[in-house]
Motif scaffolding. Structure first.
Motif, mmCIF file in Angstrom:
data_model
loop_
_atom_site.group_PDB
_atom_site.id
_atom_site.type_symbol
_atom_site.label_atom_id
_atom_site.label_comp_id
_atom_site.label_asym_id
_atom_site.label_seq_id
_atom_site.Cartn_x
_atom_site.Cartn_y
_atom_site.Cartn_z
ATOM 1 N N TRP A 21 0.836 -1.204 0.000
ATOM 2 C CA TRP A 21 0.000 0.000 0.000
ATOM 3 C C TRP A 21 0.868 1.249 0.000
ATOM 4 C CZ3 TRP A 21 -5.386 -0.507 0.188
ATOM 5 C CH2 TRP A 21 -5.855 -1.793 0.464
ATOM 6 N N ARG A 22 0.462 2.274 -0.741
ATOM 7 C CA ARG A 22 1.057 3.609 -0.638
ATOM 8 C C ARG A 22 0.428 4.284 0.578
ATOM 9 N NH1 ARG A 22 -0.919 2.967 -5.383
ATOM 10 N NH2 ARG A 22 -2.549 4.508 -5.080
ATOM 11 N N VAL A 23 1.217 5.039 1.306
ATOM 12 C CA VAL A 23 0.752 5.667 2.546
ATOM 13 C C VAL A 23 1.028 7.163 2.518
ATOM 14 C CG1 VAL A 23 0.962 5.689 5.063
ATOM 15 C CG2 VAL A 23 1.281 3.545 3.821
ATOM 16 N N GLU A 24 0.015 7.950 2.852
ATOM 17 C CA GLU A 24 0.148 9.401 3.042
ATOM 18 C C GLU A 24 -0.495 9.725 4.391
ATOM 19 O OE1 GLU A 24 1.472 11.750 0.994
ATOM 20 O OE2 GLU A 24 2.029 10.310 -0.562
ATOM 21 N N ARG A 25 0.286 10.329 5.298
ATOM 22 C CA ARG A 25 -0.230 10.639 6.641
ATOM 23 C C ARG A 25 0.046 12.096 6.970
ATOM 24 N NH1 ARG A 25 2.500 6.927 9.501
ATOM 25 N NH2 ARG A 25 0.766 5.491 9.127
ATOM 26 N N THR A 26 -0.953 12.748 7.541
ATOM 27 C CA THR A 26 -0.736 14.074 8.105
ATOM 28 C C THR A 26 -0.812 13.947 9.622
ATOM 29 O OG1 THR A 26 -3.085 14.643 7.979
ATOM 30 C CG2 THR A 26 -1.697 15.291 6.111
ATOM 31 N N PHE A 38 3.936 12.220 6.667
ATOM 32 C CA PHE A 38 4.655 10.985 6.386
ATOM 33 C C PHE A 38 4.235 10.514 5.008
ATOM 34 C CE2 PHE A 38 4.677 6.392 6.053
ATOM 35 C CZ PHE A 38 5.968 6.071 6.435
ATOM 36 N N ALA A 39 5.187 10.062 4.199
ATOM 37 C CA ALA A 39 4.892 9.455 2.906
ATOM 38 C C ALA A 39 5.766 8.221 2.768
ATOM 39 C CB ALA A 39 5.170 10.430 1.770
ATOM 40 N N GLY A 40 5.151 7.119 2.353
ATOM 41 C CA GLY A 40 5.927 5.894 2.201
ATOM 42 C C GLY A 40 5.063 4.743 1.759
ATOM 43 N N THR A 59 9.342 8.518 4.707
ATOM 44 C CA THR A 59 9.962 9.747 5.197
ATOM 45 C C THR A 59 8.943 10.548 5.998
ATOM 46 O OG1 THR A 59 11.402 9.809 3.275
ATOM 47 C CG2 THR A 59 11.153 11.865 4.502
ATOM 48 N N PHE A 60 9.348 10.939 7.212
ATOM 49 C CA PHE A 60 8.503 11.776 8.062
ATOM 50 C C PHE A 60 9.115 13.171 8.113
ATOM 51 C CE2 PHE A 60 7.205 13.198 12.445
ATOM 52 C CZ PHE A 60 5.877 13.428 12.125
ATOM 53 N N ALA A 69 11.557 7.024 8.576
ATOM 54 C CA ALA A 69 10.708 6.530 9.658
ATOM 55 C C ALA A 69 10.195 5.146 9.282
ATOM 56 C CB ALA A 69 9.538 7.483 9.886
ATOM 57 N N GLU A 70 10.029 4.310 10.275
ATOM 58 C CA GLU A 70 9.481 2.973 10.035
ATOM 59 C C GLU A 70 8.816 2.451 11.292
ATOM 60 O OE1 GLU A 70 13.379 0.171 10.749
ATOM 61 O OE2 GLU A 70 13.097 1.023 8.768
ATOM 62 N N ARG A 71 7.925 1.489 11.083
ATOM 63 C CA ARG A 71 7.302 0.791 12.208
ATOM 64 C C ARG A 71 6.851 -0.577 11.742
ATOM 65 N NH1 ARG A 71 1.182 2.891 13.518
ATOM 66 N NH2 ARG A 71 0.419 2.782 11.387
ATOM 67 N N THR A 72 6.733 -1.490 12.695
ATOM 68 C CA THR A 72 6.323 -2.858 12.421
ATOM 69 C C THR A 72 5.217 -3.237 13.390
ATOM 70 O OG1 THR A 72 8.553 -3.419 11.692
ATOM 71 C CG2 THR A 72 7.116 -5.256 12.294
ATOM 72 N N LEU A 73 4.158 -3.834 12.852
ATOM 73 C CA LEU A 73 3.048 -4.348 13.644
ATOM 74 C C LEU A 73 2.761 -5.778 13.200
ATOM 75 C CD1 LEU A 73 0.635 -1.272 13.359
ATOM 76 C CD2 LEU A 73 2.036 -1.872 15.355
ATOM 77 N N ARG A 74 2.027 -6.493 14.022
ATOM 78 C CA ARG A 74 1.576 -7.844 13.676
ATOM 79 C C ARG A 74 0.052 -7.845 13.687
ATOM 80 N NH1 ARG A 74 5.774 -11.273 13.791
ATOM 81 N NH2 ARG A 74 7.654 -10.546 14.851
ATOM 82 N N PHE A 75 -0.540 -8.273 12.586
ATOM 83 C CA PHE A 75 -1.990 -8.405 12.468
ATOM 84 C C PHE A 75 -2.303 -9.900 12.530
ATOM 85 C CE2 PHE A 75 -1.491 -4.151 11.307
ATOM 86 C CZ PHE A 75 -2.705 -3.528 11.069
ATOM 87 N N LEU A 76 -2.789 -10.360 13.671
ATOM 88 C CA LEU A 76 -3.059 -11.774 13.892
ATOM 89 C C LEU A 76 -4.548 -12.048 13.712
ATOM 90 C CD1 LEU A 76 -0.865 -12.181 17.091
ATOM 91 C CD2 LEU A 76 -0.222 -12.600 14.697
ATOM 92 N N PRO A 77 -4.923 -13.295 13.397
ATOM 93 C CA PRO A 77 -6.345 -13.601 13.294
ATOM 94 C C PRO A 77 -7.051 -13.270 14.610
ATOM 95 C CG PRO A 77 -5.015 -15.395 12.404
ATOM 96 C CD PRO A 77 -4.073 -14.435 13.086
ATOM 97 N N GLY A 78 -8.210 -12.600 14.509
ATOM 98 C CA GLY A 78 -8.964 -12.220 15.697
ATOM 99 C C GLY A 78 -9.792 -13.368 16.239
#
Length: 150
Positions: A21-26, A38-40, A59-60, A69-78
């Motif tokens: 996914w392309r990401v744009e954050r304000t 942030f754009a990435g 880049t932030f 800038a970077e971050r890592t999350l885990r999306f597990l089955p709910g």
């Protein structure tokens, strides 16, 4: 959006999110007035044992200064089919995620601050998160738009 202008229900959040996914954050500091951007990209790749690894990088820019800038999350089955249990990289709980209606609101208490996120699916290739962070340490609004990368 759907053809009727409504939300797009997602029967299985992990299937929907898989891919790049392309990401744009304000980011706005509501107390002080500062703003950033942030754009990435975010990549949701399969995890061994089920779920997705969320890796965001870009880049932030804050007050004119840009940095990686970077971050890592885990999306597990709910607990309910089609939902997710979102966790930080170290395994700590972050929030649940259920997009079966096309919209979800989640809370995450962080020390004395409260993060409240609203997730909205616009169509098969676009979704948005809006996080409002309030408390004694923070007063922020983070709006993130995601577009599926080709």
């Amino acid at each position: 959006m759907t053809t009727d202008g409504g939300l797009r229900p997602v029967p299985d959040v992990l299937t929907y999110l898989a891919g790049r996914w392309r990401v744009e954050r304000t980011v706005r500091d509501l107390a002080g007035g500062a703003a950033g951007r942030f754009a990435g990209t975010t990549v949701f790749s399969p995890l061994t044992g089920g779920g997705l690894l969320h890796e965001e990088s870009g880049t932030f820019t804050w007050q004119g200064v840009s940095r990686p800038a970077e971050r890592t999350l885990r999306f597990l089955p709910g607990a309910v089919a089609g939902t997710a249990d979102v966790r930080f990289a170290d395994g700590r709980p972050f929030h649940d995620l259920d997009l079966t209606s096309g919209r979800h609101v989640a809370d995450h208490p962080c020390v004395a601050d409260l993060y409240r996120g609203e997730f909205t699916v616009r169509d098969a290739d676009h979704w948005r998160t809006v996080w409002r962070v309030g408390g004694p340490a923070k007063d922020l609004l983070l709006v993130t738009d995601y577009g599926r990368a080709a």
